[in-house]
Write a protein that holds these residues in place. Structure first.
Motif, PDB file in Angstrom:
ATOM      1  N   GLY A 154       0.804  -1.215   0.000  1.00 56.54           N
ATOM      2  CA  GLY A 154       0.000   0.000   0.000  1.00 56.54           C
ATOM      3  C   GLY A 154       0.835   1.262   0.000  1.00 56.54           C
ATOM      4  O   GLY A 154       0.605   2.147   0.827  1.00 56.54           O
ATOM      5  N   GLN A 156       2.362   4.933  -0.660  1.00 54.09           N
ATOM      6  CA  GLN A 156       1.735   6.220  -0.923  1.00 54.09           C
ATOM      7  C   GLN A 156       1.815   6.548  -2.411  1.00 54.09           C
ATOM      8  O   GLN A 156       2.794   6.233  -3.075  1.00 54.09           O
ATOM      9  CB  GLN A 156       2.431   7.320  -0.117  1.00 54.09           C
ATOM     10  CG  GLN A 156       2.262   7.186   1.384  1.00 54.09           C
ATOM     11  CD  GLN A 156       3.071   8.225   2.142  1.00 54.09           C
ATOM     12  OE1 GLN A 156       4.152   8.593   1.723  1.00 54.09           O
ATOM     13  NE2 GLN A 156       2.531   8.692   3.248  1.00 54.09           N
ATOM     14  N   ARG A 158       0.329   5.269  -4.868  1.00 49.50           N
ATOM     15  CA  ARG A 158       0.049   4.202  -5.821  1.00 49.50           C
ATOM     16  C   ARG A 158      -1.393   4.349  -6.301  1.00 49.50           C
ATOM     17  O   ARG A 158      -2.290   4.723  -5.541  1.00 49.50           O
ATOM     18  CB  ARG A 158       0.253   2.828  -5.193  1.00 49.50           C
ATOM     19  CG  ARG A 158      -0.861   2.435  -4.223  1.00 49.50           C
ATOM     20  CD  ARG A 158      -0.839   0.969  -3.893  1.00 49.50           C
ATOM     21  NE  ARG A 158      -2.068   0.590  -3.205  1.00 49.50           N
ATOM     22  CZ  ARG A 158      -2.605  -0.614  -3.268  1.00 49.50           C
ATOM     23  NH1 ARG A 158      -2.025  -1.556  -3.976  1.00 49.50           N
ATOM     24  NH2 ARG A 158      -3.717  -0.893  -2.631  1.00 49.50           N
ATOM     25  N   TYR A 167      -1.741  -2.032  -9.759  1.00 45.26           N
ATOM     26  CA  TYR A 167      -1.445  -0.847  -8.983  1.00 45.26           C
ATOM     27  C   TYR A 167       0.038  -0.508  -9.128  1.00 45.26           C
ATOM     28  O   TYR A 167       0.875  -1.412  -9.210  1.00 45.26           O
ATOM     29  CB  TYR A 167      -1.767  -1.065  -7.506  1.00 45.26           C
ATOM     30  CG  TYR A 167      -3.241  -1.001  -7.186  1.00 45.26           C
ATOM     31  CD1 TYR A 167      -3.838   0.207  -6.848  1.00 45.26           C
ATOM     32  CD2 TYR A 167      -4.027  -2.148  -7.225  1.00 45.26           C
ATOM     33  CE1 TYR A 167      -5.199   0.266  -6.552  1.00 45.26           C
ATOM     34  CE2 TYR A 167      -5.379  -2.096  -6.934  1.00 45.26           C
ATOM     35  CZ  TYR A 167      -5.958  -0.885  -6.596  1.00 45.26           C
ATOM     36  OH  TYR A 167      -7.300  -0.824  -6.308  1.00 45.26           O
TER      37      TYR A 167
END
Length: 224
Positions: A154, A156, A158, A167
């Protein structure tokens, strides 16, 4: 052990420190000549207490640069490489010396620069590129393009890219007509929507770019 083709086979357990990344020592000489780590470290303000600092900014940056150049792009790889004898030697440490910086130290470094520091670092990379010429060129042709960089986790910025169905990021990279790297701009994985890729281009540069980067909302000259 039984001989093979008339040759004795001997097994020993007294080996010294081993590494599969001896090429890092050659990269060390290049980095030392260019002074990339020292130049980038000079762009940052170190908030740590000097008396409690073990790894200087230049050392951390140099370790990270050598990791990436050797194919270890993930900061987590530092967990094992910090004890690698060749990487230690590349950072002026004896193979039996202290361990290099950890993954958490690298992560703190990568989150340290603010916008002003990033601007200084970008200018430093441009200075390195300009210093590579023996004579000042009359014209420089810049090839500006974007490339997709898939990510795991996760991170930042993306975003989901429908074309790649993943992604990731979509940084803009700049090379000259001879294939020499100039700079890169980390971006979310979407179509550019502003003049940021163009406003810093020198007046002597002739820029080539794909249509996504030459749309009127990216580069005003594209609409004329």
């Amino acid at each position: 052990m039984s001989p093979v083709s008339g040759k004795a086979v001997v097994g020993r357990l007294d080996r010294g420190e081993l590494s599969s990344d001896a090429g890092v020592l050659a990269l060390r000489e290049i980095e030392s000549r260019l002074g990339v780590a020292e130049r980038l470290a000079a762009c940052l303000d170190d908030p740590r207490a000097p008396g409690q600092t073990v790894h200087g900014l230049a050392e951390i940056i140099r370790f990270r640069l050598l990791m990436i150049a050797a194919g270890y792009e993930d900061g987590n790889d530092a967990t094992g490489l910090r004890r690698d004898p060749v990487f230690k030697m590349a950072l002026d440490q004896a193979p039996s010396g202290r361990s290099l910086c950890s993954q958490s130290t690298i992560s703190r470094l990568e989150n340290l620069p603010d916008n002003r520091a990033l601007l200084r670092m970008g200018r430093t990379m441009a200075d390195l590129y300009c210093a590579s010429f023996r004579q000042v060129p009359k014209r420089i042709t810049l090839d500006i393009d974007d490339t997709f960089d898939a990510v795991d986790g996760g991170q930042q910025l993306r975003l989901f890219n429908a074309h790649h169905d993943e992604y990731g990021f979509q940084p803009i990279v700049v090379f000259d007509c001879e294939g020499r790297f100039v700079t890169a701009v980390l971006r979310p994985a979407k179509r550019p929507n502003g003049p940021r890729a163009w406003k810093s281009a020198p007046s002597c540069a002739v820029c080539s770019a794909p249509s996504a980067l030459t749309a009127p909302d990216i580069h005003p000259a594209a609409g004329r």
